[in-house]
Design a protein around this motif. Structure first.
Motif, PDB file in Angstrom:
ATOM      1  N   UNK A 436       0.847  -1.193   0.000  1.00 27.44           N
ATOM      2  CA  UNK A 436       0.000   0.000   0.000  1.00 27.44           C
ATOM      3  C   UNK A 436       0.883   1.243   0.000  1.00 27.44           C
ATOM      4  N   UNK A 437       0.556   2.200  -0.855  1.00 26.33           N
ATOM      5  CA  UNK A 437       1.309   3.451  -0.894  1.00 26.33           C
ATOM      6  C   UNK A 437       1.179   4.176   0.452  1.00 26.33           C
ATOM      7  N   UNK A 438       2.292   4.715   0.973  1.00 26.24           N
ATOM      8  CA  UNK A 438       2.256   5.333   2.308  1.00 26.24           C
ATOM      9  C   UNK A 438       1.205   6.419   2.484  1.00 26.24           C
ATOM     10  N   UNK A 439       0.900   7.156   1.408  1.00 26.37           N
ATOM     11  CA  UNK A 439      -0.101   8.207   1.541  1.00 26.37           C
ATOM     12  C   UNK A 439      -1.505   7.643   1.773  1.00 26.37           C
ATOM     13  N   UNK A 440      -1.671   6.333   1.622  1.00 25.67           N
ATOM     14  CA  UNK A 440      -2.972   5.692   1.842  1.00 25.67           C
ATOM     15  C   UNK A 440      -3.016   4.938   3.176  1.00 25.67           C
ATOM     16  N   UNK A 441      -2.011   5.084   3.995  1.00 24.85           N
ATOM     17  CA  UNK A 441      -1.963   4.338   5.254  1.00 24.85           C
ATOM     18  C   UNK A 441      -2.973   4.844   6.279  1.00 24.85           C
ATOM     19  N   UNK A 442      -3.534   6.024   6.056  1.00 26.02           N
ATOM     20  CA  UNK A 442      -4.532   6.571   6.975  1.00 26.02           C
ATOM     21  C   UNK A 442      -5.813   6.876   6.204  1.00 26.02           C
ATOM     22  N   UNK A 443      -6.914   6.304   6.651  1.00 26.67           N
ATOM     23  CA  UNK A 443      -8.225   6.576   6.062  1.00 26.67           C
ATOM     24  C   UNK A 443      -9.200   6.797   7.211  1.00 26.67           C
ATOM     25  N   UNK A 444      -9.929   7.903   7.156  1.00 25.07           N
ATOM     26  CA  UNK A 444     -10.989   8.173   8.113  1.00 25.07           C
ATOM     27  C   UNK A 444     -12.220   8.579   7.320  1.00 25.07           C
ATOM     28  N   UNK A 445     -13.292   7.803   7.447  1.00 19.28           N
ATOM     29  CA  UNK A 445     -14.465   8.035   6.611  1.00 19.28           C
ATOM     30  C   UNK A 445     -15.668   7.308   7.211  1.00 19.28           C
ATOM     31  N   UNK A 446     -16.879   7.683   6.765  1.00 20.88           N
ATOM     32  CA  UNK A 446     -18.061   6.924   7.184  1.00 20.88           C
ATOM     33  C   UNK A 446     -17.966   5.485   6.689  1.00 20.88           C
ATOM     34  N   UNK A 447     -18.451   4.568   7.478  1.00 15.60           N
ATOM     35  CA  UNK A 447     -18.366   3.160   7.084  1.00 15.60           C
ATOM     36  C   UNK A 447     -19.662   2.712   6.425  1.00 15.60           C
ATOM     37  N   UNK A 494     -10.300  -1.655  -5.444  1.00 12.41           N
ATOM     38  CA  UNK A 494      -9.227  -1.028  -6.213  1.00 12.41           C
ATOM     39  C   UNK A 494      -9.755  -0.042  -7.235  1.00 12.41           C
ATOM     40  N   UNK A 495     -10.888  -0.353  -7.848  1.00 10.08           N
ATOM     41  CA  UNK A 495     -11.515   0.568  -8.805  1.00 10.08           C
ATOM     42  C   UNK A 495     -11.925   1.859  -8.101  1.00 10.08           C
ATOM     43  N   UNK A 515      -3.532  -9.497  -1.354  1.00 15.08           N
ATOM     44  CA  UNK A 515      -4.548  -8.535  -0.957  1.00 15.08           C
ATOM     45  C   UNK A 515      -4.413  -7.206  -1.665  1.00 15.08           C
ATOM     46  N   UNK A 516      -3.229  -6.872  -2.142  1.00 11.81           N
ATOM     47  CA  UNK A 516      -3.087  -5.763  -3.067  1.00 11.81           C
ATOM     48  C   UNK A 516      -2.984  -4.397  -2.426  1.00 11.81           C
ATOM     49  N   UNK A 517      -3.404  -3.389  -3.184  1.00 10.34           N
ATOM     50  CA  UNK A 517      -3.054  -1.994  -2.911  1.00 10.34           C
ATOM     51  C   UNK A 517      -4.025  -1.261  -2.004  1.00 10.34           C
ATOM     52  N   UNK A 518      -5.133  -1.876  -1.629  1.00 13.94           N
ATOM     53  CA  UNK A 518      -6.150  -1.205  -0.819  1.00 13.94           C
ATOM     54  C   UNK A 518      -5.812  -1.359   0.659  1.00 13.94           C
TER      55      UNK A 518
END
Length: 601
Positions: A436-447, A494-495, A515-518
């Motif tokens: 996973x690209x480091x800029x994607x290591x943090x995600x905060x969002x509605x589930x 991924x899409x 598991x890939x890039x997500x």
């Protein structure tokens, strides 16, 4: 020992301390087993005669105890590409055993299912528990007390861990794992991934997708991406259970055959040497080496489940705290697909496991002083095998043949390992950072909360997920439905990510080494079934996943909610037979095994 990294040393010593009682009980049992059944002549004449009745030309040798008799436990079938080559192994191995005054018999077979065939299908709910079945099958094979050593013929996902766990209960004997090797490289991995995403978007036909997949998975041998199967082979090298350098040599080649022959000769040689028994080879340092190799190569997240279970079978306590602390100091030295562009064949050509072992040893990140089936320490595994005419030799690997795939531990791709422990009020989970690209290591969002993979796919197709979202897929743990892999989620997620949305996955289910890039928090424990935190989440709750801070949390007040209860029909595809495994399984962090839990291990 003198140059071992301080953190690796500290974690190892903690594992030794935590394992003191269980390890002592295990080694005492192995010593008793050796004394109780010193050789097959302790069997009655009737027992023994049954054991060699079908041995034909080896009858006399077994009858007179002329040399060691070696068990072959095989996971052969010809549906699973990685295991198809094993069909020819036993007849060859019998010949090679006779060359050194030994005999070999097929002691038994184990099942070998393919997660690639069962992905997204009901059969996937049998997959994780097939590991326990394989371990049980191995013990049945070895229960005849006819043998002085074990060959374990297996390579793929649950198969090597299951063989390992079964072999551990006969650890008074020596054991060598024999791989079959990867299939030749097919189409480029980026092209395969592109067609999968186009199909997920409805822009490629099923025929086009099947053509792409069959150009990738096309012949006997292991799948060439760096998933669980190939991570298994890496760990066998790091623990010294292969003939050195065996992991990634292709099937049907002269070198592959020479390595298998060498394994037969070597097991015959160490059959009477208690110092090279499985129980003495597999100690706390060997388990740490396997974990270090997993982190350094960005290996499969499935081993966050398998490695604790494998360790338990040998009386060793290993958990996610150990893995996370090691990850803080073990650098990522490889980029193999899905963490990079090249596959395991490119990895092998660039220097392979010989290079990886060498660079880890040089930086004090792996324990050199372990007993291996190849010798008295890990050093020989820092070399590569080759054929000098017809003679099998080993040589130094030298520099990396491809710095975009293999780098020294002193100049790695990433300063720390490929896995993080994330935890908070949603439980504890694993996050594979290496893909996973480091800029994607943090995600905060509605589930958005789902109970099945199919429901996720349906919501995606309706455009309901076209936003920043944390997709939660719950009731996928070991007690709920056997903890199937959720690899089919990767293309649609991924899409969404490629469309510019911030997307993450949180689940108590499994994702493979592919598991890939997500960004994904997987194996979440405690699982939703039984009231784990995921069972209290609701659509729209804000979820934060951060690999940098190790956080998995929600701002929702879970304490005021009742957990959702979901009951699924677990009949069909034989799933009803596995009810006892689901009912008694322990947590993912402990290995998700009903067999080990009920055995008190």
């Amino acid at each position: 020992m003198s140059n071992i990294n301080d953190t690796v040393h500290r974690v190892t010593q903690r594992i030794v301390a935590n394992s003191r009682d269980s390890r002592r009980r295990y080694l005492d049992l192995m010593d008793r087993e050796r004394d109780r059944q010193p050789d097959r002549n302790s069997l009655s004449c009737s027992n023994l005669a049954h054991g060699f009745a079908a041995a034909l030309e080896d009858q006399q040798a077994i009858k007179t105890n002329r040399g060691p008799n070696l068990a072959i436990v095989t996971a052969y079938n010809d549906m699973l590409s990685a295991h198809q080559p094993y069909g020819t192994y036993p007849p060859q191995m019998k010949v090679w055993a006779r060359e050194v005054g030994a005999t070999a018999q097929v002691a038994g077979g184990t099942p070998a299912m393919c997660d690639g065939v069962t992905q997204g299908q009901d059969g996937m709910e049998l997959s994780l528990f097939s590991r326990d079945v394989i371990a049980l099958s191995t013990t049945v094979a070895m229960s005849h007390a006819m043998y002085d050593g074990m060959f374990l013929l297996g390579i793929c996902d649950k198969i090597v861990p299951g063989l390992f766990m079964g072999a551990a209960r006969f650890g008074h004997l020596p054991a060598i794992f024999i791989p079959s090797g990867p299939m030749p490289t097919g189409i480029a991995n980026k092209q395969k991934q592109k067609v999968r995403q186009l199909y997920a978007e409805g822009k490629a036909t099923r025929a086009e997708l099947l053509d792409s997949e069959s150009a990738s998975y096309h012949s006997p041998g292991t799948c060439t991406f760096y998933g669980t199967a190939n991570s298994n082979q890496m760990m066998m090298e790091m623990m010294g259970l292969h003939i050195p350098g065996s992991a990634f040599v292709q099937p049907g080649t002269p070198l592959r055959q020479a390595l298998t022959r060498a394994a037969v000769h070597r097991l015959a040689q160490i059959a009477d040497d208690p110092a090279h028994s499985f129980a003495r080879c597999i100690d706390e340092k060997a388990i740490v080496n396997a974990a270090v190799g997993l982190l350094a190569t960005g290996g499969s997240t499935n081993h966050a489940i398998h490695l604790p279970a494998m360790a338990r079978a040998a009386g060793i306590a290993f958990d996610w705290n150990d893995l996370a602390e090691l990850s803080g100091v073990v650098p990522l030295v490889t980029r193999v697909y899905p963490n990079g562009s090249g596959d395991v064949n490119h990895f092998q050509d660039a220097g392979g496991m010989g290079y990886v072992v060498g660079t880890l040893l040089s930086e004090g990140l792996a324990h050199r002083d372990i007993v291996t089936v190849g010798g008295d320490d890990l050093s020989i595994y820092a070399q590569e095998p080759w054929l000098d005419g017809d003679v099998l030799e080993w040589r130094d690997v030298g520099e990396s043949g491809d710095p975009e795939m293999l780098r020294p531990a002193s100049d790695p791709f990433q300063a720390d390992g490929g896995m993080r422990l994330v935890e908070g009020n949603l439980g504890r989970a694993c996050f594979k950072t290496s893909a996973v690209e480091p800029e994607r290591w943090t995600v905060e969002a509605p589930c958005r909360v789902f109970e099945t993979q199919a429901a996720v796919a349906d919501a995606f197709s309706k455009g309901e997920l076209d936003r920043d979202v944390v997709v939660v897929v719950r009731f996928q743990g070991p007690r709920a439905n056997g903890m199937p892999e959720l690899h089919k989620l990767t293309p649609p997620l991924g899409v969404l990510q490629d469309r510019g949305y911030r997307v993450a996955l949180v689940t108590d289910g499994r994702m493979s080494g592919a598991s890939g890039k997500v960004p994904a928090a997987i194996h979440c424990t405690p699982e939703a079934l039984g009231g784990g935190p995921l069972a209290r989440l609701r659509d729209g709750d804000i979820v934060r996943l951060c690999a940098r801070t190790g956080e998995l949390s929600t701002t929702a007040d879970l304490d005021v909610r009742e957990p959702v209860v979901v009951t699924e029909d677990e009949n069909g595809m034989g799933r009803e037979f596995f009810a006892m495994f689901r009912a008694n399984a322990d947590s993912a962090e402990k290995g998700a095994s009903s067999m080990l839990a009920l055995a008190g291990l």
